[in-house]
Design a protein around this motif. Structure first.
Motif, PDB file in Angstrom:
ATOM      1  N   GLY A  86       0.805  -1.223   0.000  1.00 32.51           N
ATOM      2  CA  GLY A  86       0.000   0.000   0.000  1.00 32.51           C
ATOM      3  C   GLY A  86       0.837   1.271   0.000  1.00 32.51           C
ATOM      4  N   THR A  87       2.138   1.124  -0.180  1.00 37.23           N
ATOM      5  CA  THR A  87       3.015   2.304  -0.257  1.00 37.23           C
ATOM      6  C   THR A  87       2.614   3.167  -1.450  1.00 37.23           C
ATOM      7  OG1 THR A  87       4.818   1.163   0.853  1.00 37.23           O
ATOM      8  CG2 THR A  87       5.434   3.021  -0.567  1.00 37.23           C
ATOM      9  N   THR A  88       2.666   4.497  -1.265  1.00 38.72           N
ATOM     10  CA  THR A  88       2.175   5.410  -2.301  1.00 38.72           C
ATOM     11  C   THR A  88       3.323   5.992  -3.136  1.00 38.72           C
ATOM     12  OG1 THR A  88       2.368   7.356  -0.875  1.00 38.72           O
ATOM     13  CG2 THR A  88       0.294   6.113  -0.763  1.00 38.72           C
ATOM     14  N   ASP A  89       2.949   6.572  -4.285  1.00 35.67           N
ATOM     15  CA  ASP A  89       3.938   7.234  -5.136  1.00 35.67           C
ATOM     16  C   ASP A  89       4.573   8.418  -4.409  1.00 35.67           C
ATOM     17  OD1 ASP A  89       3.657   5.579  -7.422  1.00 35.67           O
ATOM     18  OD2 ASP A  89       1.767   6.578  -7.888  1.00 35.67           O
ATOM     19  N   GLU A  90       3.786   9.090  -3.567  1.00 33.83           N
ATOM     20  CA  GLU A  90       4.323  10.212  -2.793  1.00 33.83           C
ATOM     21  C   GLU A  90       5.396   9.718  -1.820  1.00 33.83           C
ATOM     22  OE1 GLU A  90       1.157   9.731  -3.433  1.00 33.83           O
ATOM     23  OE2 GLU A  90       0.494  11.586  -4.412  1.00 33.83           O
ATOM     24  N   GLN A  91       5.142   8.580  -1.196  1.00 30.62           N
ATOM     25  CA  GLN A  91       6.128   8.040  -0.251  1.00 30.62           C
ATOM     26  C   GLN A  91       7.399   7.616  -0.977  1.00 30.62           C
ATOM     27  OE1 GLN A  91       3.593   5.106   1.556  1.00 30.62           O
ATOM     28  NE2 GLN A  91       3.167   6.382   3.343  1.00 30.62           N
ATOM     29  N   LEU A  92       7.251   7.042  -2.169  1.00 26.42           N
ATOM     30  CA  LEU A  92       8.430   6.688  -2.969  1.00 26.42           C
ATOM     31  C   LEU A  92       9.205   7.955  -3.333  1.00 26.42           C
ATOM     32  CD1 LEU A  92       6.569   4.021  -5.014  1.00 26.42           C
ATOM     33  CD2 LEU A  92       8.801   3.553  -3.992  1.00 26.42           C
ATOM     34  N   SER A  93       8.472   9.009  -3.672  1.00 34.04           N
ATOM     35  CA  SER A  93       9.117  10.272  -4.031  1.00 34.04           C
ATOM     36  C   SER A  93       9.833  10.897  -2.839  1.00 34.04           C
ATOM     37  CB  SER A  93       8.081  11.250  -4.584  1.00 34.04           C
ATOM     38  OG  SER A  93       7.417  10.691  -5.710  1.00 34.04           O
ATOM     39  N   ALA A  94       9.329  10.603  -1.640  1.00 29.75           N
ATOM     40  CA  ALA A  94       9.947  11.149  -0.426  1.00 29.75           C
ATOM     41  C   ALA A  94      11.379  10.645  -0.256  1.00 29.75           C
ATOM     42  CB  ALA A  94       9.114  10.801   0.797  1.00 29.75           C
ATOM     43  N   VAL A  95      11.673   9.470  -0.809  1.00 27.30           N
ATOM     44  CA  VAL A  95      13.049   8.960  -0.777  1.00 27.30           C
ATOM     45  C   VAL A  95      13.959   9.918  -1.539  1.00 27.30           C
ATOM     46  CG1 VAL A  95      14.581   7.077  -1.495  1.00 27.30           C
ATOM     47  CG2 VAL A  95      12.297   6.559  -0.577  1.00 27.30           C
ATOM     48  N   CYS A  96      13.497  10.354  -2.716  1.00 31.04           N
ATOM     49  CA  CYS A  96      14.292  11.270  -3.544  1.00 31.04           C
ATOM     50  C   CYS A  96      14.522  12.584  -2.805  1.00 31.04           C
ATOM     51  CB  CYS A  96      13.581  11.560  -4.869  1.00 31.04           C
ATOM     52  SG  CYS A  96      13.091  10.074  -5.740  1.00 31.04           S
ATOM     53  N   VAL A  97      13.483  13.047  -2.128  1.00 29.15           N
ATOM     54  CA  VAL A  97      13.567  14.323  -1.409  1.00 29.15           C
ATOM     55  C   VAL A  97      14.537  14.211  -0.228  1.00 29.15           C
ATOM     56  CG1 VAL A  97      12.253  15.998  -0.042  1.00 29.15           C
ATOM     57  CG2 VAL A  97      11.276  15.046  -2.155  1.00 29.15           C
TER      58      VAL A  97
END
Ligand SMILES: [Zn+2]
Lengths: 394, 140
Positions: free
Chosen positions: A166-177
């Motif tokens: 259930g991990t979201t695209d926003e959470q994946l993007s948070a890795v980049c940030v």
């Protein structure tokens, strides 16, 4: 298996900035990094008795020169018994450290110089980079004919992981940030301007659900480290970086053979490394996690025990992994922000782990950094490699 | 580059000698899988020796051609040169009923409707005079 906890140590590191150095050959990055590492170790160059270069992906001609002793000659090292390449793609750093430690522990070498250099940023065209990574480590019989390449490899894991956790695209993007925030503090990183989740989410779609800013970019660069025995390290260095534990598991060559694209071999590799080191994930002060794509940082982070299954996305979103957070992660900016230099992706991370333990990380120094974990992986996520370094031996 | 040029540069499978029967069958529109006569396991991709028990007593069996999508991705940009003319195309890991996994493409589908664990069925697509590639389409 005999426990080799703390028998060897990294005593010197060197690194050139990641970038597009069109006017410089890969040999420059190698020599500059090597000279820095030898000087940092406080060694006379002729005390180096073993050299381990790793492979360079942009040119087989150049890679062959590294295998055939060019570095020894260029550096004028007079007492080298062996120049022996150790190459396993992205996990070369860890595998070379493992080989170096074994050689030192068995008395076959005293001071080992490891060097990585590559020129994937300016030595190849952008399309050349895509094409290289549509065959390197990919099965020519069972995957290449279907258009598999590194974006699809990462996207396949991401899609399944999202489906299961259930991990979201926003959470994946948070890795980049999170990684970008560290890169802002690293003069050797390429991308140093602030990045937002919105910017990541607005970037071009490569292979669903993977976007351009969730993908590493290829650059030029190099790094080196020197390993010796713990005993000798204590004489030479005020702050030896002890090699405390290592674990690894090779799971596949062809990506589709992997039975669990959301876990890989990290759990076993992590257990082994922590057991060897005599510490637990709760003792870790800094985590240098291989981040060629956000999904891999999340999976390795969870599987080696830094948080529970499916929790890493929220943790990255919360700021816990960023500067000032509770578990500083991928503090050099990683491949996502420092830049991907082939096998050097994990070399950077290993060098950064050592740098943090040495207390030499400048504005991104983690306070009281005693224990660091580094992860590395080669090919299409073929092997989970975990290394634990420390300023003391538990 | 024209569509034809792109097609003509498509990579073809670099065939291991022991996998030849797989590709010969695919050429005839049949999906077959290697089978170990000693430990009774189904093997894919084909091996010189059984990856479970190392036996070289290996045979072939017809596959059902049915499976599920373990994971998938729709390639939209930055594809390898030979596939640049194909975007969007779908790469997927298929879990076959026989318990083995293979990489393939999903075809004859609406890319937006694909989901993990969706049932699929094999179809064959001509690559050149020598090769038909097994691909998969959603079960309707
Ligand atoms: Zn068998």
């Amino acid at each position: 298996m005999a426990n080799n906890r703390g028998q060897t140590a990294i005593i010197g590191i060197g690194e050139v900035p990641t970038g597009r150095h069109r006017d410089q050959g890969a040999i420059s990055f190698a020599l500059e990094s090597a000279l820095m590492a030898i000087a940092d170790a406080g060694l006379d160059k002729n005390e180096i008795d073993f050299v381990i270069p790793t492979g360079s992906l942009f040119s087989s001609q150049f890679s062959n020169e590294l295998a055939t002793c060019r570095l020894v000659e260029e550096l004028g090292l007079k007492n080298v018994t062996s120049n022996c390449e150790v190459f396993s793609g992205g996990s070369s750093s860890t595998n070379a450290l493992r080989v170096a430690s074994a050689l030192i522990e068995t008395g076959r070498a005293r001071s080992i110089l490891f060097v990585h250099t590559d020129k994937l940023g300016t030595g190849l065209s952008a399309q050349g980079g895509i094409d290289l990574f549509s065959t390197a480590g990919i099965s020519m019989e069972w995957e290449v004919p279907y258009g598999q390449h590194y974006s699809t490899v990462a996207a396949l894991a991401t899609e399944r992981y999202k489906f299961e956790t259930g991990t979201t695209d926003e959470q994946l993007s948070a890795v980049c940030v999170s990684n970008r925030k560290w890169a802002e503090l690293n003069p050797n990183a390429f991308f140093r301007t602030p990045l937002t989740i919105e910017e990541v989410m607005a970037s071009k779609m490569l292979s669903t659900p993977l976007r351009a800013k969730q993908s590493n970019m290829l650059f030029d660069g190099g790094a080196a480290y020197v390993v010796t025995s713990a005993e000798r390290a204590r004489d030479l260095s005020e702050k030896p970086v002890y090699v405390l534990g290592e674990g690894g598991l090779v799971t596949h060559f062809a990506y589709h053979q992997e039975p669990d694209l959301t876990r890989f071999g990290w759990a076993q590799a992590g257990r082994q490394a922590f057991e060897d080191a005599g510490i637990t994930p709760a003792d870790i002060d800094v985590a240098e996690i291989y981040d060629s794509y956000p999904i891999y940082q999340l999976i390795a982070f969870e599987e080696i025990g830094l948080c529970g299954r499916g929790e890493a996305g929220a943790l990255h979103m919360s700021g816990a992994t960023a500067p000032g957070g509770t578990i500083p992660t991928t503090t050099d900016g990683g491949m996502l922000s420092k830049g991907h230099i082939g096998a050097g992706g994990s070399v950077s991370l290993l060098v950064e782990a050592a740098r943090q333990i040495m207390g030499k990380a400048g504005p991104r120094q983690v306070p009281d950094c005693r224990f660091a974990v580094e992860t590395a992986v080669g090919g299409t996520y073929m092997d989970a490699q975990v290394t634990i370094l420390g300023s003391e031996i538990p | 580059m024209t569509q034809n040029d792109v097609r003509s540069t498509k990579p073809v499978p670099v065939v291991a000698p022991w996998a030849r029967p797989f590709w010969d069958a695919a050429h005839e529109g049949r999906l077959i899988l290697q089978h170990c006569e000693d430990c009774d396991r189904v093997i894919h991709y084909p091996r010189m020796a059984c990856p479970h028990c190392s036996s070289t007593n290996l045979g072939w069996q017809p596959a059902s051609g049915r499976g599920t999508i373990y994971s998938f991705t729709v390639v939209q940009s930055n594809a390898p040169s030979a596939f640049a003319g194909d975007v969007p195309y779908v790469v997927a890991v298929i879990r076959l009923e026989e318990g083995v996994q293979m990489l393939s493409n999903i075809v004859e589908c609406n890319n937006d409707d694909l989901v993990c664990d969706q049932p699929v069925q094999v179809v064959f697509e001509r690559l050149d005079d020598e090769f038909n590639l097994p691909k998969f389409r959603p079960v309707r």
